[in-house]
Design an enzyme around this catalytic site. Sequence first.
Site, mmCIF file in Angstrom:
data_model
loop_
_atom_site.group_PDB
_atom_site.id
_atom_site.type_symbol
_atom_site.label_atom_id
_atom_site.label_comp_id
_atom_site.label_asym_id
_atom_site.label_seq_id
_atom_site.Cartn_x
_atom_site.Cartn_y
_atom_site.Cartn_z
ATOM 1 N N ASP A 32 5.999 69.511 49.778
ATOM 2 C CA ASP A 32 6.096 70.821 50.437
ATOM 3 C C ASP A 32 6.607 70.662 51.869
ATOM 4 O O ASP A 32 7.515 71.379 52.308
ATOM 5 C CB ASP A 32 4.729 71.506 50.476
ATOM 6 C CG ASP A 32 4.274 72.001 49.110
ATOM 7 O OD1 ASP A 32 5.119 72.118 48.214
ATOM 8 O OD2 ASP A 32 3.065 72.260 48.950
ATOM 9 N N GLU B 36 11.738 69.378 44.751
ATOM 10 C CA GLU B 36 11.990 68.301 43.788
ATOM 11 C C GLU B 36 12.756 67.146 44.429
ATOM 12 O O GLU B 36 12.509 65.977 44.135
ATOM 13 C CB GLU B 36 12.753 68.848 42.577
ATOM 14 C CG GLU B 36 12.025 69.925 41.789
ATOM 15 C CD GLU B 36 10.667 69.478 41.271
ATOM 16 O OE1 GLU B 36 10.479 68.281 40.983
ATOM 17 O OE2 GLU B 36 9.765 70.339 41.173
#
EC number: 3.4.-.-
Length: 482
Positions: free
Chosen positions: A202, A134
């Site tokens: 990611d 996040e």
Amino acid sequence: MQNPAVKTFFAICLLSLSSYAPFAQAQSQLPDIGGSAFSTLTPEKEKQLGDVLMRQTRGRLPMVYDPLLDEYINALGNRLVARANDVKFPFKFYWVNNRQINAFATLGGNIASHTGTLAVAESESEFASVMAHEIAHVTQRHIARFVEAQNQRAPLTIAGLLGAIVLATVNPEAGMAAMMASQGAAQQSAINFTRSNEQEADRIGMTILSEAGFDPNAVPTFFGRLAEQSRFANQQLAFLQTHPLSQARVADTRLRAQQFPQRFVPDSMDFTLSQARVLARYHHNTQDALVIFKRRLAEPGGNTRANRYALAIALLDGKDYAAALEMLKPLMEQDPHNLYYLDVYTDILIGQQRFDEALELLQQEYLLRPNNQVVTLNYANVAVKAGSYPLAIHLLRNLLYHKDDNILAYDLLAEAYKKQEDFARYYEARADLFYQMANYPKAIDDLNEALNHLKPEARLENRRLEAKKRQWQAEFERLQRM
């Protein structure tokens, strides 16, 4: 620390919010978000708008206001942020009381995790991997760019943006449908990013995770387990609806993790105890928690600090104070200054009405850690229960000077003023609490009540409250126009 009064307040606040157009709380200046503002979101505008959105979100979602969990998630989150690049503003981390596995970021570095995410994490590295992901979305400005792109299709409003974020967090499918219907966007909800953004988050999140000292292999491990679970579930996991997860993406994270040095990273005690706290108080009901943790303690190797701590919480919440104390006592003897244990011990003493003992204990802890929110809120809570209202007010006002958005502090302050029958300050504290929850009508109503309770000779106080009311009215009117 437990505070049933604040739960009642939140219910009132949520009901009040449903009767009005969306409101927002801002600091000294609200962002200009009309017209073309969304198409040029500078970091400064993003931070301002993010604060507005997060404060509205706090009034709409079942947030967790637990000082221990707040300390943990912000310490962990900022440990990760310290290893991130392109950080444009301070980050804040929050909890949503939801058993589903999910997390989301809004504009301006505001990140929230569902309690369910911590509950199912099998290591601290797994939970940290979600936070790092996040953080990467924010630092790469994925959310800001999404908002800019959506605004080019159709003008956005705070109401539409907030509604999509809240819906997508509580019910991802409904959130996607709401955003698509209200904005005519045939792509994704406000927190559901393109495949390339997810892959970038990611990659960067894994680097942040590794540099912060966690295990990068936690990413493919966590993703793989979620993907496997979703295969056998009747409904797709919320996390996978807002963070699409293909087999190719799982394989990609596994390959990336192999590029980092292998390491064994033991879980911190704060993670272990925070997870135990979530499981005992937020994930399971009290009766289930009692059964679960009694069984765990009876299993071979189950006599751990985390299981004893969780069972002590369940016994406390079930009002079996003597048994809770017996369970907690060995932990306190091993680590008498541990804030997790101290918090439960304080509530046990309150339940047994041993207020003097609690005050003496917390006075010493406060001298060691002044204005630590866990110590201060427990100390003030005991002071209120013991009738030492001036002490409680002094403690809480000092805490709010350093942390002016602390919901529990405002709630306790209002209670202390009410017990003292200082109704002008009671209504002002309530107004400040509603203001923090983005409920302007209720906040202004309570300021009017505070003005009505002022004595005629309190001219300075009258002018101060009138100025505060004018400021809030101006902010509210401006937000209604957005």
